[in-house]
Design an enzyme around this catalytic site. Sequence first.
Site, PDB file in Angstrom:
ATOM      1  N   GLU A  22       0.912  -5.672   8.830  1.00 45.44           N
ATOM      2  CA  GLU A  22       2.243  -5.114   9.037  1.00 45.44           C
ATOM      3  C   GLU A  22       2.829  -5.700  10.331  1.00 45.44           C
ATOM      4  O   GLU A  22       2.107  -6.183  11.201  1.00 45.44           O
ATOM      5  CB  GLU A  22       2.132  -3.589   9.124  1.00 45.44           C
ATOM      6  CG  GLU A  22       3.428  -2.823   9.313  1.00 45.44           C
ATOM      7  CD  GLU A  22       4.518  -3.196   8.304  1.00 45.44           C
ATOM      8  OE1 GLU A  22       5.012  -4.340   8.408  1.00 45.44           O
ATOM      9  OE2 GLU A  22       4.899  -2.376   7.469  1.00 45.44           O
ATOM     10  N   ARG A  40      -5.785   0.239   5.137  1.00 50.09           N
ATOM     11  CA  ARG A  40      -4.946   0.803   4.086  1.00 50.09           C
ATOM     12  C   ARG A  40      -4.593  -0.226   3.009  1.00 50.09           C
ATOM     13  O   ARG A  40      -4.463   0.141   1.825  1.00 50.09           O
ATOM     14  CB  ARG A  40      -3.677   1.464   4.658  1.00 50.09           C
ATOM     15  CG  ARG A  40      -2.785   0.586   5.522  1.00 50.09           C
ATOM     16  CD  ARG A  40      -1.857   1.454   6.372  1.00 50.09           C
ATOM     17  NE  ARG A  40      -0.840   0.750   7.111  1.00 50.09           N
ATOM     18  CZ  ARG A  40      -0.930   0.352   8.372  1.00 50.09           C
ATOM     19  NH1 ARG A  40      -2.058   0.567   9.049  1.00 50.09           N
ATOM     20  NH2 ARG A  40       0.070  -0.265   8.961  1.00 50.09           N
ATOM     21  N   ASN A  46       2.316   7.783   7.890  1.00 46.70           N
ATOM     22  CA  ASN A  46       3.560   7.880   7.112  1.00 46.70           C
ATOM     23  C   ASN A  46       3.842   9.371   6.900  1.00 46.70           C
ATOM     24  O   ASN A  46       4.964   9.834   7.051  1.00 46.70           O
ATOM     25  CB  ASN A  46       3.416   7.245   5.719  1.00 46.70           C
ATOM     26  CG  ASN A  46       3.277   5.743   5.755  1.00 46.70           C
ATOM     27  OD1 ASN A  46       2.680   5.148   4.855  1.00 46.70           O
ATOM     28  ND2 ASN A  46       3.825   5.093   6.772  1.00 46.70           N
ATOM     29  N   HIS A 105       0.833  -1.210   0.000  1.00 41.38           N
ATOM     30  CA  HIS A 105       0.000   0.000   0.000  1.00 41.38           C
ATOM     31  C   HIS A 105       0.863   1.254   0.000  1.00 41.38           C
ATOM     32  O   HIS A 105       2.036   1.223   0.372  1.00 41.38           O
ATOM     33  CB  HIS A 105      -0.914   0.018   1.218  1.00 41.38           C
ATOM     34  CG  HIS A 105      -0.190   0.235   2.513  1.00 41.38           C
ATOM     35  ND1 HIS A 105       0.255   1.474   2.942  1.00 41.38           N
ATOM     36  CD2 HIS A 105       0.181  -0.637   3.459  1.00 41.38           C
ATOM     37  CE1 HIS A 105       0.880   1.344   4.104  1.00 41.38           C
ATOM     38  NE2 HIS A 105       0.854   0.070   4.437  1.00 41.38           N
ATOM     39  N   HIS A 107       1.648  -5.181   3.356  1.00 41.65           N
ATOM     40  CA  HIS A 107       2.506  -4.165   3.934  1.00 41.65           C
ATOM     41  C   HIS A 107       3.974  -4.492   3.703  1.00 41.65           C
ATOM     42  O   HIS A 107       4.340  -5.593   3.332  1.00 41.65           O
ATOM     43  CB  HIS A 107       2.226  -4.080   5.437  1.00 41.65           C
ATOM     44  CG  HIS A 107       0.768  -3.900   5.745  1.00 41.65           C
ATOM     45  ND1 HIS A 107       0.213  -2.688   6.029  1.00 41.65           N
ATOM     46  CD2 HIS A 107      -0.258  -4.791   5.769  1.00 41.65           C
ATOM     47  CE1 HIS A 107      -1.096  -2.842   6.224  1.00 41.65           C
ATOM     48  NE2 HIS A 107      -1.410  -4.111   6.077  1.00 41.65           N
TER      49      HIS A 107
END
Lengths: 346, 347
Positions: free
Chosen positions: A203, A149, A106, A100, A273
Amino acid sequence: MAATSFHQAIGTLQYSGCFSISNLNQENGNSSFRLISKGFKLSIPLLRTGTYCSRKNSFSNIHASTSQSTVFDPVSSSLNGMTSDSKKKSSEAALILIRHGESMWNEKNLFTGCVDVPLTKKGVEEAIEAGKRISNIPIDMIYTSALIRAQMTAMLAMTEHRRKKVPIILHDEDEQARAWSQIFSEDTNKQCIPVITAWQLNERMYGELQGLNKQETAERFGKEKVHEWRRSYDIPPPNGESLEMCAQRAVAYFTENIELQLQRGKNVMIAAHGNSLRSIIMYLDKLSSQEVIRLEPSTGIPMLYILKEGQFIRRGSPVAPTEAGVYAYTKRLAQYRQRLDEMFQS
Amino acid sequence: MMAATSFHQAIGTIQYSGCFRNSNLNQVNWNYSFQLISSGFKLDIALLRTGTYCSGKRSFSNIQASTSQSTVFDPVSSPSNGTKSDSKKKPSEAALILIRHGESMWNEKNLFTGCVDVPLTKKGVEEAIEAGKRISNIPIDMIYTSALIRAQMTAMLAMTEHRRKKVPIILHDESEQARAWSQIFSEDTNKQCIPVITAWQLNERMYGELQGLNKQETAERFGKEKVHEWRRSYDIPPPNGESLEMCAQRAVAYFKEQIEPQLQCGKNVMIAAHGNSLRSIIMYLDKLTSQEVISLELSTGIPMLYILKEGQFIRRGSPVAPTEASVYAYTKRLAQYRQRLDEMLQS
């Protein structure tokens, strides 16, 4: 000279479908790994090896379970047979990996881990761009993590997909969720691409670093410790996962669930991720722990693998509509393209 | 009324630049997005003087972290914990935004969707982003969505347009691990979170054995009149499905038990959901009869705004898009000022 003309001329061809000449059924891409420093662009002899099926072949449909009820389960049990198109070699399947794009943390430079943060506008655009690159690759199943996400990245990419099949997210969190999401038309069911969400593709869990910014963390724990947690293979942050631990659960999920589908000839897309994808790539490419630490999958750029005769072959990244790619042309066809190119330019 | 006409052109640029100092200008007029209401507010200036709502410049109550010893911060505090209220903001006033998701991939194919988890089309994505632009200045403290991706995506896409710095964070409590893994360890970061709660009770009405069928298949299988009855009646469910009444029962119960207390604490809430679940909630907010709710058709992708004030839900219509003109409650003097300004800009 022929090679250079490829770069300009091919741009228009590659999205118009596959060529009927079989040794043109190859797509070269730019490698999106930093670990691999040379691209494939100018190395024509390499392109003649391996093929993958383009969208003109029809692919196996998700078979409805053959029970009396009118409810159709989009994912047939592994024992039900599937209809294979005779043109498609059932030992060959495409695997697309998409990392993603930019998330809202981020953007703020915060450690995210398993906190469920959505995409920014930029992340949305990256997902749509990724979708354009894979819009012609048939997809039979989609796996994502449990985080929005990655799910959004998958669904946004699929808005660009040219196939008529519709992704449907499967729900089995409880009996009611399962019952309420049932589909009652066989035709519709055949047009579904099951989407399976799995926390194992999440993740890497960053423990007590989640939500902290890089500075806070350096102050709280010390710079060297933080560097160690981020870049080592087996040292986890407090109450978090090491890359090794993340790899363990991600690869286990892959081998137990996803690989089976690929072996049946189903084309699979995984939207996940950085760390969970790295872990899977480590398995696909048989990387060492040293190599995997330095691997940085690009965001929003899909990576393509082919499973063929039990081997995973890396095919790099499908080119964007605006990039030229290199096809394995015979010399004669290269000269033809060059003349055509000159025609367009005049 | 000349003053009124000049509003339409001149206001377009003002409304996104924040609130006016003059207190009786802290009013925004909205276009109605309901088909049930046929007269819009556009030219009815007198009505605009009643009621106000807080605009973007005021600060709103933050989600307070729970005051426990551990360093784990829970983004959603219980309503009984004190909330930091800005002294300007009356704690009895809160904004409620309702957004119905846009086109899904089965809408496009004309298939009955119900609770099948179908994502948005490109058009649905654009509708969500457009909706976000309309509400980009309205403070949001909490977000509720259904368990279906098309509503969740609508909410998250709308928030990419939001001007506030707070970040929506989806809460997970499907398992102990999910809860543990999604913890945030910085108080500052936690204060900058907008909790997003997903609830199946906000799902679309479950359509039973019609799910996945196209309109024609259904008419063939069950007969046209039956299908019409299921779609348009209040209390007749399709086979193994929900009637609108059943949908309303679980949606409104959820609203009253979970969402209304947040509004009563002064939290501004956005709900991203579906045609039938939102209708049900509107039925409760506006005290509609079952006959009225059947004929209520919510626009997709156009946010609807309500204010909870002194225990009453006041409908404020729909925030105008950046490109639409709207009417403010101007005094006559200010209207003349605007008219002169307008003439200046045009020359």
